[in-house]
Design an enzyme around this catalytic site. Structure first.
Site, mmCIF file in Angstrom:
data_model
loop_
_atom_site.group_PDB
_atom_site.id
_atom_site.type_symbol
_atom_site.label_atom_id
_atom_site.label_comp_id
_atom_site.label_asym_id
_atom_site.label_seq_id
_atom_site.Cartn_x
_atom_site.Cartn_y
_atom_site.Cartn_z
ATOM 1 N N ASP A 66 54.127 -60.091 -2.219
ATOM 2 C CA ASP A 66 53.301 -60.400 -1.053
ATOM 3 C C ASP A 66 53.388 -61.874 -0.680
ATOM 4 O O ASP A 66 53.140 -62.756 -1.507
ATOM 5 C CB ASP A 66 51.837 -60.031 -1.326
ATOM 6 C CG ASP A 66 51.624 -58.539 -1.355
ATOM 7 O OD1 ASP A 66 51.669 -57.914 -0.284
ATOM 8 O OD2 ASP A 66 51.431 -57.985 -2.456
ATOM 9 N N ASP A 94 58.145 -62.832 -6.598
ATOM 10 C CA ASP A 94 56.841 -62.306 -6.235
ATOM 11 C C ASP A 94 57.090 -61.369 -5.049
ATOM 12 O O ASP A 94 58.215 -61.285 -4.544
ATOM 13 C CB ASP A 94 55.923 -63.474 -5.844
ATOM 14 C CG ASP A 94 54.575 -63.016 -5.340
ATOM 15 O OD1 ASP A 94 53.977 -62.139 -5.974
ATOM 16 O OD2 ASP A 94 54.131 -63.533 -4.298
ATOM 17 N N ASP A 108 54.974 -67.938 -3.710
ATOM 18 C CA ASP A 108 54.437 -68.536 -2.492
ATOM 19 C C ASP A 108 53.024 -69.063 -2.669
ATOM 20 O O ASP A 108 52.497 -69.743 -1.786
ATOM 21 C CB ASP A 108 54.430 -67.503 -1.363
ATOM 22 C CG ASP A 108 53.422 -66.398 -1.624
ATOM 23 O OD1 ASP A 108 52.396 -66.351 -0.926
ATOM 24 O OD2 ASP A 108 53.645 -65.593 -2.538
#
Length: 223
Positions: free
Chosen positions: A10, A8, A167
């Site tokens: 961000d 991922d 995250d």
């Protein structure tokens, strides 16, 4: 056997999410209001605009606000906060290790391509990624699995041959829906959010070497 890793962006590679939240939190505080993490966290890892922070602020204070002014103020606060942010611990170590191990490396992000690629260039790590898929490439972003499915197709690997690093709960759900292994590395904003089916949770990629992580994934798949 693991053939690829997919990141991922961000909050995982570069912690834009914490500073985005803190910028909004500063604005809410100025209005003597509060933006709880569990409220903001629901939109983390998916398409921007799914949560209207200004409408929520108006709901909290019982009156309308000057949205244009707050958009400008939010941007100014965010730029100030993000100015000293660096790549998250262990990320570049994992990228280097993956390359040495001959693993394919991809990226799947619900953000836009200019945003992602621009940051990767500034961080000096764009060259590591063989395939990058962003919001423009799919009809539905995370938690829909489409971004991961496209990235896996681009890399030429099966879902069970790849690990997703995420995250957020939305991102982790997308990875598991795609049939991948999922390792979560939460940040300040996402560490208290509820994650469901995952394989391994890390505080940071500096916590364990990639080779050791691969061994743990291999061991878990044999049980």
């Amino acid at each position: 056997m693991i053939q690829a890793i997919v990141f991922d962006f961000d909050g995982l590679i570069f912690d834009t999410e914490t500073h985005e939240y803190k910028a909004l939190q500063e604005i809410f505080t100025e209005y003597e209001a509060e933006l709880p993490l569990d409220v903001w966290g629901k939109c983390v890892g998916t398409r921007a605009g799914t949560f209207d922070a200004y409408a929520y602020l108006e709901q909290c204070i019982g009156r309308t606000v000057d949205r244009d002014a707050l958009v400008k103020l939010r941007r100014e606060k965010y730029e100030r906060l993000i100015g000293e942010e660096k790549i998250r611990d262990g990320v570049e170590d994992y990228l280097n290790a993956a390359r040495k191990l001959g693993l394919k490396i991809g990226l799947a992000s619900s953000s836009t391509r200019p945003w992602v690629v621009g940051h990767l260039e500034k961080l000096g790590i764009l060259h590591y990624f063989e395939c990058i898929h962003t919001a423009e490439d799919v009809e539905q972003v995370k938690p829909d699995p489409a971004l991961y499915i496209k990235t896996l197709q681009c890399l030429g690997v099966k879902p069970e041959e790849a690990i997703a690093f995420e995250d957020s709960p939305n991102g982790a759900l997308a990875a598991k829906r795609a049939g991948m292994y999922c390792v979560i590395v939460p940040n300040f904003v996402t560490e208290t959010l509820p994650f469901h089916t995952i394989d391994i949770r890390l505080q940071s990629m500096a916590e364990i070497a990639l080779e050791q992580l691969l061994d743990k994934i291999a061991s878990s798949s044999e049980t």
